[in-house]
Design a protein around this motif. Structure first.
Motif, PDB file in Angstrom:
ATOM      1  N   SER A   1       0.817  -1.209   0.000  1.00 24.35           N
ATOM      2  CA  SER A   1       0.000   0.000   0.000  1.00 24.35           C
ATOM      3  C   SER A   1       0.858   1.270   0.000  1.00 24.35           C
ATOM      4  CB  SER A   1      -0.933   0.008   1.217  1.00 24.35           C
ATOM      5  OG  SER A   1      -0.184   0.169   2.408  1.00 24.35           O
ATOM      6  N   LYS A   2       2.172   1.061  -0.030  1.00 23.65           N
ATOM      7  CA  LYS A   2       3.152   2.150  -0.056  1.00 23.65           C
ATOM      8  C   LYS A   2       3.110   3.023   1.202  1.00 23.65           C
ATOM      9  CE  LYS A   2       3.477   2.269  -5.076  1.00 23.65           C
ATOM     10  NZ  LYS A   2       3.941   0.959  -5.183  1.00 23.65           N
ATOM     11  N   THR A   3       2.659   2.434   2.322  1.00 20.02           N
ATOM     12  CA  THR A   3       2.688   3.133   3.600  1.00 20.02           C
ATOM     13  C   THR A   3       4.129   3.317   4.045  1.00 20.02           C
ATOM     14  OG1 THR A   3       0.576   2.135   4.183  1.00 20.02           O
ATOM     15  CG2 THR A   3       1.853   3.082   5.987  1.00 20.02           C
ATOM     16  N   ILE A   4       4.956   2.306   3.777  1.00 18.89           N
ATOM     17  CA  ILE A   4       6.387   2.402   4.060  1.00 18.89           C
ATOM     18  C   ILE A   4       7.147   2.057   2.786  1.00 18.89           C
ATOM     19  CG2 ILE A   4       6.232   1.945   6.543  1.00 18.89           C
ATOM     20  CD1 ILE A   4       6.969  -0.935   6.046  1.00 18.89           C
ATOM     21  N   ALA A   5       8.347   2.572   2.659  1.00 23.90           N
ATOM     22  CA  ALA A   5       9.160   2.364   1.462  1.00 23.90           C
ATOM     23  C   ALA A   5       9.765   0.961   1.466  1.00 23.90           C
ATOM     24  CB  ALA A   5      10.268   3.399   1.390  1.00 23.90           C
ATOM     25  N   LEU A   6       9.837   0.374   0.309  1.00 31.35           N
ATOM     26  CA  LEU A   6      10.423  -0.952   0.145  1.00 31.35           C
ATOM     27  C   LEU A   6      11.920  -0.848  -0.063  1.00 31.35           C
ATOM     28  CD1 LEU A   6      10.287  -4.017  -0.354  1.00 31.35           C
ATOM     29  CD2 LEU A   6       9.791  -3.513  -2.739  1.00 31.35           C
ATOM     30  N   GLU A   7      12.663  -1.583   0.738  1.00 24.51           N
ATOM     31  CA  GLU A   7      14.095  -1.733   0.521  1.00 24.51           C
ATOM     32  C   GLU A   7      14.331  -3.209   0.266  1.00 24.51           C
ATOM     33  OE1 GLU A   7      17.333   0.670   2.409  1.00 24.51           O
ATOM     34  OE2 GLU A   7      15.772   0.796   3.942  1.00 24.51           O
ATOM     35  N   ARG A   8      14.646  -3.536  -0.969  1.00 24.74           N
ATOM     36  CA  ARG A   8      14.878  -4.936  -1.307  1.00 24.74           C
ATOM     37  C   ARG A   8      16.267  -5.321  -0.828  1.00 24.74           C
ATOM     38  NH1 ARG A   8      11.373  -7.013  -5.984  1.00 24.74           N
ATOM     39  NH2 ARG A   8      11.864  -8.881  -4.813  1.00 24.74           N
ATOM     40  N   CYS A   9      16.379  -6.540  -0.362  1.00 25.15           N
ATOM     41  CA  CYS A   9      17.595  -6.993   0.316  1.00 25.15           C
ATOM     42  C   CYS A   9      18.425  -7.923  -0.558  1.00 25.15           C
ATOM     43  CB  CYS A   9      17.218  -7.731   1.597  1.00 25.15           C
ATOM     44  SG  CYS A   9      16.280  -6.708   2.715  1.00 25.15           S
TER      45      CYS A   9
END
Length: 170
Positions: free
Chosen positions: A127-135
């Protein structure tokens, strides 16, 4: 013990390492975390400049090892916010501040914390509430003890792990 959150205090009062969906065992250093440290060291896993996530981190020992081994960033995730605040963060500070001249400000730029249920975390990302950081690397120790968690863990893996990333244990 009065400073501990209600969920952890309840577990302590019950003498329990685990109350499903309430307290997920973060006050205890589980054997698998120590085994993971031995494995990561023995296999010389390269953390240099990598983004790492430790799922169900509790004390955060594998994530701390990644930080001390040159990780660019480590994301610590645990079900209980109280565990992150009362156990994980103090362990990080005790082990990483002053290591290789690391100060609080530098360390703060290299860590992130997420608490809560895995599916809630995935839904916040979607929902894009928090930013995604792919690991680049995802670490998890003794997190699957219930079959109802399989789908949630899979969702975390497919959401957070880069396509060419690796998970330990494999």
């Amino acid at each position: 013990l009065n400073h501990l959150g209600g969920n952890i205090l309840l577990a302590v009062e019950r003498g329990s390492d685990l109350i499903p969906k309430v307290y997920e065992g973060g006050l205890k250093i589980w054997e698998c975390s120590v085994d993971m440290l031995h494995f990561l060291s023995r296999e010389k896993v390269d953390f240099k400049d990598k983004i790492v996530m430790e799922i169900g981190c509790g004390a955060g020992l594998p994530g701390i090892y990644a930080l001390l081994s040159g990780a660019k960033k480590v994301i610590f995730q645990d079900f209980n916010e109280e565990v992150l605040r009362e156990v994980t963060l103090p362990n990080i500070l005790m082990n990483c501040v002053d290591a290789d001249d690391t100060d609080h400000e530098t360390l703060a730029s290299k860590v992130a914390f997420y608490s809560g249920d895995w599916m809630a975390l995935v839904e916040e990302i979607q929902s894009k509430t928090i930013a995604l950081e792919r690991c680049d690397i995802l670490l998890t120790c003794e997190t699957i003890y219930s079959t109802e968690s399989y789908q949630k863990l899979h969702a975390v893996l497919t959401t957070f792990l880069k396509p060419d990333g690796i998970m330990y244990p494999q």
